[in-house]
Design a protein around this motif. Structure first.
Motif, short mmCIF file in Angstrom:
data_model
loop_
_atom_site.label_atom_id
_atom_site.label_comp_id
_atom_site.label_asym_id
_atom_site.label_seq_id
_atom_site.Cartn_x
_atom_site.Cartn_y
_atom_site.Cartn_z
N ASN A 24 0.83 -1.20 0.00
CA ASN A 24 0.00 0.00 0.00
C ASN A 24 0.87 1.26 0.00
N GLN A 25 0.28 2.37 -0.39
CA GLN A 25 1.02 3.61 -0.53
C GLN A 25 1.57 4.11 0.80
N GLU A 26 0.87 3.87 1.90
CA GLU A 26 1.36 4.31 3.20
C GLU A 26 2.67 3.63 3.57
N GLU A 27 2.80 2.34 3.25
CA GLU A 27 4.04 1.63 3.53
C GLU A 27 5.19 2.21 2.70
N ILE A 28 4.91 2.48 1.44
CA ILE A 28 5.94 3.06 0.57
C ILE A 28 6.34 4.43 1.09
N ASP A 29 5.36 5.27 1.43
CA ASP A 29 5.66 6.61 1.94
C ASP A 29 6.47 6.56 3.22
N ALA A 30 6.12 5.66 4.12
CA ALA A 30 6.85 5.53 5.38
C ALA A 30 8.29 5.09 5.13
N ALA A 31 8.48 4.15 4.24
CA ALA A 31 9.83 3.68 3.91
C ALA A 31 10.65 4.81 3.28
N MET A 32 10.04 5.55 2.35
CA MET A 32 10.77 6.64 1.69
C MET A 32 11.14 7.73 2.70
N ASN A 33 10.25 8.06 3.61
CA ASN A 33 10.56 9.06 4.64
C ASN A 33 11.72 8.61 5.51
N GLU A 34 11.75 7.32 5.84
CA GLU A 34 12.85 6.80 6.64
C GLU A 34 14.16 6.86 5.86
N PHE A 35 14.12 6.48 4.60
CA PHE A 35 15.33 6.46 3.78
C PHE A 35 15.94 7.84 3.61
N PHE A 36 15.08 8.84 3.47
CA PHE A 36 15.57 10.18 3.16
C PHE A 36 15.58 11.09 4.39
N THR A 37 15.86 10.50 5.53
CA THR A 37 16.06 11.25 6.75
C THR A 37 17.56 11.47 6.91
N PHE A 38 17.95 12.72 7.09
CA PHE A 38 19.36 13.07 7.19
C PHE A 38 19.67 13.57 8.60
N ASP A 39 20.84 13.18 9.12
CA ASP A 39 21.28 13.80 10.37
C ASP A 39 21.90 15.15 10.02
N ASP A 40 22.38 15.88 11.02
CA ASP A 40 22.87 17.25 10.79
C ASP A 40 24.02 17.29 9.78
N ARG A 41 24.92 16.33 9.87
CA ARG A 41 26.08 16.32 8.95
C ARG A 41 25.62 16.14 7.50
N TYR A 42 24.75 15.18 7.27
CA TYR A 42 24.29 14.92 5.91
C TYR A 42 23.31 15.99 5.42
N THR A 43 22.61 16.62 6.35
CA THR A 43 21.75 17.74 5.97
C THR A 43 22.61 18.88 5.42
N GLU A 44 23.74 19.15 6.03
CA GLU A 44 24.65 20.19 5.54
C GLU A 44 25.23 19.83 4.17
N ILE A 45 25.61 18.59 4.00
CA ILE A 45 26.13 18.14 2.70
C ILE A 45 25.08 18.33 1.62
N TYR A 46 23.88 17.89 1.91
CA TYR A 46 22.76 17.99 0.96
C TYR A 46 22.44 19.45 0.66
N LYS A 47 22.36 20.26 1.69
CA LYS A 47 22.06 21.68 1.52
C LYS A 47 23.12 22.35 0.65
N LYS A 48 24.38 22.06 0.90
CA LYS A 48 25.47 22.67 0.12
C LYS A 48 25.38 22.24 -1.35
N LYS A 49 25.09 20.97 -1.60
CA LYS A 49 24.96 20.50 -2.98
C LYS A 49 23.81 21.22 -3.69
N LEU A 50 22.65 21.25 -3.04
CA LEU A 50 21.48 21.89 -3.66
C LEU A 50 21.70 23.37 -3.89
N GLU A 51 22.22 24.06 -2.88
CA GLU A 51 22.46 25.49 -3.04
C GLU A 51 23.48 25.75 -4.14
#
Length: 150
Positions: free
Chosen positions: A108-135
């Motif tokens: 079901n879509q809820e399971e997929i959404d929950a899994a995707m949210n878990e996969f794309f959760t970043f801690d502070d270090r990876y949030t900074e890496i991601y932010k720098k790349k996007l910016e």
């Protein structure tokens, strides 16, 4: 640096833009962007010369520049996805690898959404890496006038 594998099937700027924007940082792009485009076009001309053709007739440099702007919107989406995947925490990357087979099974879509949210959760270090790349990607798109038509 030059990848011609999809040129027959697609516009060459897709590979070129992905290579430049996904594989370099904003500072390098500001410094070398036009040199890289000149290099690409000169190498294209050399390869076409092997077949008795000239890049200025087959794919002129001004067409390359126009295509960069034409395909920028599509490429921006691909680059955001690439940045997301490349900044992913290793533990999340392992979870994605382990669960790829699960996504092919009916669920079901809820399971997929929950899994995707878990996969794309970043801690502070990876949030900074991601932010720098996007910016950096956005700053480069603005610097080179690739966002004007969006």
């Amino acid at each position: 640096m030059i990848d011609y594998q999809m040129v027959k099937e697609n516009n060459p700027t897709n590979d070129l833009m992905f290579m430049i924007f996904a594989c370099s940082d904003h500072e390098s792009r500001v410094k070398y962007f036009n040199d890289w485009l000149d290099y690409y076009h000169s190498e294209l001309d050399k390869r076409l010369h092997d077949f008795g053709l000239k890049a200025n007739f087959v794919y002129p440099r001004d067409q390359l520049d126009a295509d960069m702007k034409r395909y920028a919107k599509h490429m921006l989406g691909a680059l955001v996805m690439s940045a997301t995947m490349s900044a992913m925490q290793p533990s999340n990357a392992e979870k994605i690898k382990d669960s790829m087979e699960e996504f092919h099974k009916p669920t079901n879509q809820e399971e997929i959404d929950a899994a995707m949210n878990e996969f794309f959760t970043f801690d502070d270090r990876y949030t900074e890496i991601y932010k720098k790349k996007l910016e950096g990607i956005i700053d480069s798109f603005i610097k080179f006038g690739l966002l004007k038509n969006m």
